[in-house]
Each structure stands twice: as C-alpha cells, then as structure tokens.
Design an enzyme around this catalytic site. Sequence first.
Site, short mmCIF file in Angstrom:
data_model
loop_
_atom_site.label_atom_id
_atom_site.label_comp_id
_atom_site.label_asym_id
_atom_site.label_seq_id
_atom_site.Cartn_x
_atom_site.Cartn_y
_atom_site.Cartn_z
N LYS A 1 39.95 36.79 65.22
CA LYS A 1 39.33 36.60 66.53
C LYS A 1 37.85 36.98 66.49
CE LYS A 1 41.93 37.70 70.33
NZ LYS A 1 42.73 38.64 71.17
C1 E4P Z 1 43.79 37.37 74.36
O1 E4P Z 1 43.81 37.16 73.17
C2 E4P Z 1 43.51 38.68 74.95
O2 E4P Z 1 44.13 39.70 74.21
C3 E4P Z 1 43.98 38.83 76.36
O3 E4P Z 1 44.75 37.79 76.84
C4 E4P Z 1 43.23 39.70 77.28
O4 E4P Z 1 43.76 39.70 78.57
P1 E4P Z 1 43.40 40.74 79.71
O5 E4P Z 1 42.42 40.09 80.63
O6 E4P Z 1 44.70 41.01 80.39
O7 E4P Z 1 42.82 41.96 79.05
#
Ligand code: E4P
Length: 294
Positions: free
Chosen positions: A113
Amino acid sequence: MPAISPNTKILLDGGDPNETLRVKSLLGFLDGQTTNPTYVSKNPEVQRRIASGHKLSWEEQKQEYKDIVSKISPLVGSAGVSIEVFADFDTSAEQMLAQGQEMFAWIPNAYIKYPCIREGLRAAKMSIERNLRVNMTLCFSQSQAAAVYAATKGSREPVYVSPFVGRLDDRGDAGMQVVRNIKKMFEPGDGHVHVLAASLRSTDHLLYSFALGVELATAPAKVMEQWAASKFRLPDESFRYVPLDKNHNPLRPIPHKELDLNAPWESFDLKHELTDKGIKRFVEDYKSTLAPAA
Ligand code: E4P
C-alpha cells in the site's frame, strides 16, 4: 455462510489474526485482508507490550507487523494481504519502494500500500516495473484514481485502488459516489486497475459496492458481523442506495468528471485534504507505539 457469493471479493479490514480467523469462520471464506498502521498499533499483542511499559523500536515494530501479516497470509484467498509502507510528507518514492520491496518478501500474497500522493504514485510506478503488487490507498477522488490508472499502465498484476468511502461520508460528501464515478471512468479502460471499496461503515456501503460490481470490498469485523446477521443479504433489483449521513440527512453529491485515462499521470490533480489528513493520522498512530528515541 452466504448462499451465493457476490462477484466482489471480500476482504477484512483489520490487524488481528485471531479476528481474521473468527470472521473467516463466520463467513465460511475470506478473499483477502487489508491492514494499515492504525490497525497494527491496535493489534492486541502490540497493545499488550505497550501496556507492560515496553514501547517499540522501529525494528520491533516492523517485526510485529511482519508477524501479524505472516499469520494472516495463509488464512485468506486470492485477494491477498495489503501491507502499508510508512510514509509521511518527507518520505521519498525511493524510500517507499525500499520498504515495499522488503514487505513484499514477507509473505507470498502481499499487496503493497502506497498513498495517493506524488511520491506514492512514483513508488507504485517503480514497483510494478519490479513486479510488485500494489494497492493505492487514501484515494478520495476520481482524479487520484485516474492518476493511479495512468501511472501503472502495463502492470502484469491487477493494481488495486482504494477509495475511502466512510471518511468522505463523515464530512458530508457522498463517498459511494466516488466509487461509482471511478467504476464508470474505468469502463472503457484495459481493466488493469481493480476498485477496492474501502473505509466501509455499513452493510448498505457493502451492498452498494456489490451492486456497482467493484472487484473488491474491505470492511471491518463489525460490518461483517452485521452482514452475517442479515443472512448475507445481496442486492436484488429492488435494492436502492440512498446516500445519507448518520442523522439521515442527504450527503453532498459528487458528480462524475470526464477524465482522459491516456493523459500523463502527472497531469491529474492529486491534492485532497483527506489524503493529507489520512497520512498524518497513520503517522501519529504508527508513532504512538514507538519509544521516544526510536
Ligand atoms: C483500507 O485499506 C483502510 O484500511 C481502511 O478501509 C480505512 O478505513 P477507516 O476510514 O475506517 O479507517
């Protein structure tokens, strides 16, 4: 177990292998997992060490992250495990790539990522040239997704782009419409970028993701449990998604833009306030588990 699997691959958003096991047995399957620095900092083992007075060094933190994804890796299917590099506003693409290469070797099904900022895009471009699988995170706009598409053309493996729905909803914008717009924009494309609907907060988000035909969707255990409680409902012809906030007020619409996917990736507007906020939050959460000298 769902009677019919949706065409969308289902990923768990989290950072605790025991939770992965639990959700997998609840669903009967799990296609993949997304992790991030916030989830790693909340991991029970990491929290146990912090509670016993031991803050971590960078090396120990890295080892914890490696242990977590190594345990999750064999539990999930073909959508793999997404592992996030440490990136603040001073991290260069080369530094992100170096971390990405190391993390990619941790497990056989890793996706790396990188954030949807200029250096993250450069790191992604270099990564796909080295056959690393990537997941472009903290995406909040159609232009950022267009830049991902243009920067990663020629990738042998599908590239994931993760539009964050819930964080847009939280500030009054209709997050699912970004997902819809990106899907529409990619229709005439070559299919090398797969949309991973992320930051999902409700089964409505999940069901609309299925209805839009996104390739992947990630949701936390709580949403998976709600989906299980609905007997794994799937959207039928009568399903309508209405973008409303928690108080049932309408969310601001986000219109589709005509963008040229053949334009150079540097020509797209990468700036988004929530991407910057997201980076700051991940950096804070990452550092919250580190010893001051680290
Ligand atoms: C995606 O890869 C992220 O980990 C994630 O969906 C973050 O979501 P949040 O807004 O609940 O922190």
